[in-house]
Design a protein around this motif. Structure first.
Motif, PDB file in Angstrom:
ATOM      1  N   VAL B  78       0.895  -1.045   0.067  1.00 30.15           N
ATOM      2  CA  VAL B  78       0.002  -0.062   0.034  1.00 30.15           C
ATOM      3  C   VAL B  78       0.799   1.363  -0.074  1.00 30.15           C
ATOM      4  O   VAL B  78       1.642   1.463   0.884  1.00 30.15           O
ATOM      5  CB  VAL B  78      -1.008   0.108   1.097  1.00 30.15           C
ATOM      6  CG1 VAL B  78      -1.842   1.374   1.369  1.00 30.15           C
ATOM      7  CG2 VAL B  78      -1.775  -1.248   1.130  1.00 30.15           C
ATOM      8  N   PHE B  79       0.787   2.067  -0.984  1.00 26.52           N
ATOM      9  CA  PHE B  79       1.416   3.358  -1.034  1.00 26.52           C
ATOM     10  C   PHE B  79       0.649   4.500  -0.451  1.00 26.52           C
ATOM     11  O   PHE B  79      -0.282   4.627  -1.102  1.00 26.52           O
ATOM     12  CB  PHE B  79       1.784   3.517  -2.625  1.00 26.52           C
ATOM     13  CG  PHE B  79       2.851   2.607  -3.061  1.00 26.52           C
ATOM     14  CD1 PHE B  79       2.607   1.451  -3.588  1.00 26.52           C
ATOM     15  CD2 PHE B  79       4.253   3.111  -2.998  1.00 26.52           C
ATOM     16  CE1 PHE B  79       3.629   0.549  -3.914  1.00 26.52           C
ATOM     17  CE2 PHE B  79       5.370   2.167  -3.382  1.00 26.52           C
ATOM     18  CZ  PHE B  79       5.018   0.862  -4.105  1.00 26.52           C
ATOM     19  N   CYS B  80       1.429   4.962   0.473  1.00 26.78           N
ATOM     20  CA  CYS B  80       0.667   6.160   1.407  1.00 26.78           C
ATOM     21  C   CYS B  80       1.500   7.425   1.205  1.00 26.78           C
ATOM     22  O   CYS B  80       2.622   7.668   1.090  1.00 26.78           O
ATOM     23  CB  CYS B  80       0.583   5.860   2.849  1.00 26.78           C
ATOM     24  SG  CYS B  80       0.035   4.200   3.218  1.00 26.78           S
ATOM     25  N   GLY B  81       0.607   8.628   0.607  1.00 23.01           N
ATOM     26  CA  GLY B  81       1.084   9.730   0.705  1.00 23.01           C
ATOM     27  C   GLY B  81       1.531  10.069   2.187  1.00 23.01           C
ATOM     28  O   GLY B  81       0.676   9.648   3.140  1.00 23.01           O
ATOM     29  N   ASP B  82       2.554  10.846   2.643  1.00 23.47           N
ATOM     30  CA  ASP B  82       2.825  10.939   3.922  1.00 23.47           C
ATOM     31  C   ASP B  82       3.309  12.086   4.272  1.00 23.47           C
ATOM     32  O   ASP B  82       4.471  12.391   3.916  1.00 23.47           O
ATOM     33  CB  ASP B  82       3.903   9.739   4.402  1.00 23.47           C
ATOM     34  CG  ASP B  82       4.151   9.792   5.942  1.00 23.47           C
ATOM     35  OD1 ASP B  82       3.901  10.522   6.651  1.00 23.47           O
ATOM     36  OD2 ASP B  82       4.586   8.522   6.393  1.00 23.47           O
ATOM     37  N   LEU B  83       2.581  12.991   5.001  1.00 24.82           N
ATOM     38  CA  LEU B  83       3.202  14.145   5.502  1.00 24.82           C
ATOM     39  C   LEU B  83       3.190  14.492   7.129  1.00 24.82           C
ATOM     40  O   LEU B  83       3.538  15.514   7.627  1.00 24.82           O
ATOM     41  CB  LEU B  83       2.401  15.599   4.799  1.00 24.82           C
ATOM     42  CG  LEU B  83       2.688  15.937   3.388  1.00 24.82           C
ATOM     43  CD1 LEU B  83       1.649  16.838   2.843  1.00 24.82           C
ATOM     44  CD2 LEU B  83       4.125  16.336   3.205  1.00 24.82           C
TER      45      LEU B  83
END
Lengths: 249, 249
Positions: B78-83
């Motif tokens: 699962v590719f998550c955007g992460d800020l």
């Protein structure tokens, strides 16, 4: 390990490129490679504009913050998110598609689609012995860039890519440790572990800059990132997208 | 042409995968390749979650619309955007970074960054003889997916990627003609030329489906796309992102 993975792992952004132009065959191989990437529900929501006109390149370099490599390279690609053709498809089929096109979901699809294609282009170029550098700077002044490239509504220049024969090979910057980026089964939320990992990474980065600049630069990842985020940039983007009929609802 | 470009051009999404697990070494090579991609201003705004727990895979498959290949594969990423980590970096450095993190610009950076990394992962996997399929379906019910994966605020599962040994190789779907996607120096805005190109492409697609289904499926690109866009999907995304402190301003 194989030749493909070696190419992927050897990546570094190359900012000094020769101005020897790419051949038509090279450009077409790079674009065909871009197109071979996966695309969400076959939507193909991007276009690519190759800039070869020297005056246009010069103007684009100015708009992107006077980055020399926007002007001096073998070929300059502008990757645009594109939902214009989908509006035309709606016209042709007499279907009501505008609500979808204006949604945040389709805005995301457009961005992801364009980036997948661009990364294939980057890998193709690097496999041909060329260097590449992504240029986010074209988002500094998007109104002017849109005008320069004559893009219709719902076509947004997202980033550029300078491609060419490398003049100088740069170092690779160390990435975050794999254990920080990669989680198994669930996200590791322990804030103290997370901060500790960042502290350790900071030491790696600090050593990297120290060695690279013979002691002149003292910097860490968190200081670089916090400093970059503290200076707000391109805060007009929210309104810009709305004006262009994207990310509206 | 070279081995890398051959790999890129040979891509097709593989939806029938064996359940033979990937080795730790394969997973690490894929993640290291993902990390080697370019990242905007060194921001590295993504995380990857590998799902190996069978119960979690099954639940994720349900949430993604009962796609069998979410459950049956060699590894599911699962590719998550992460800020989130950038918020922590701000804390650590005592800098005010929230306005930036909440901006549409940084939302875009996060999406592009994640997609560049994911495409490197896809290429690495394919170079190892594995098949891949991107899964946008995990965005169908993001609240539930976030809960399942225990993601903190500002970490958003964007898409999945099923990876594994191919059980059945599928056909490649023809892409839009290069002349339609690729422009030189400026965007071709002539609507009639554009529509004519789409009509020609429709003939290619119509023939492709006819041959593939022995005459059973009659479809064109514009009808498929207009039909997909007419059915609105994931219209909750705009509010969802706001709730998660992204794409706000």
């Amino acid at each position: 390990m194989n030749q493909v993975i070696e190419t992927l792992l050897a990546h570094r952004s190359i900012r000094q490129l020769q101005d020897k132009p790419l051949t038509k065959e090279q450009v077409e191989l790079i674009v065909a490679s871009a197109q071979a990437a996966s695309t969400s529900s076959y939507i193909q929501s991007y276009s690519i504009i190759g800039i070869t006109d020297p005056a246009k390149k010069q103007r684009l370099a100015e708009l992107a913050g006077n980055q020399n490599y926007v002007e001096k390279n073998g070929h300059f690609f502008v990757f645009c998110g594109d939902l214009y053709r989908h509006e035309l498809a709606g016209d042709m089929e007499e279907k009501e598609v505008i609500d979808s096109i204006e949604s945040t979901e389709k805005f995301m699809v457009m961005l992801i689609d364009t980036a997948l294609a661009a990364q294939n282009a980057a890998i193709a170029a690097e496999s041909l012995g060329l260097g590449i550098c992504y240029i986010g700077g074209i988002r500094n002044q998007l109104d002017e860039v849109c005008e320069l490239l004559n893009t219709p509504k719902r076509v947004i220049p997202l980033f550029g890519m300078a491609v060419g024969y490398p003049e100088k090979i740069t170092d690779q910057k160390p990435r975050l440790p794999l254990a920080h980026i990669y989680h198994e089964n669930e996200y590791e939320q322990d804030e103290s572990v997370y901060k500790q990992q960042l502290e350790e990474y900071n030491k790696v980065i600090s050593r990297y800059y120290y060695e690279r600049t013979k002691g002149k630069r003292d910097d860490t990842w968190t200081s670089q990132i916090a400093g970059m985020l503290e200076k707000q940039s391109r805060m007009y983007m929210h309104d810009f997208m709305k004006k262009h009929g994207l990310n509206l609802k």
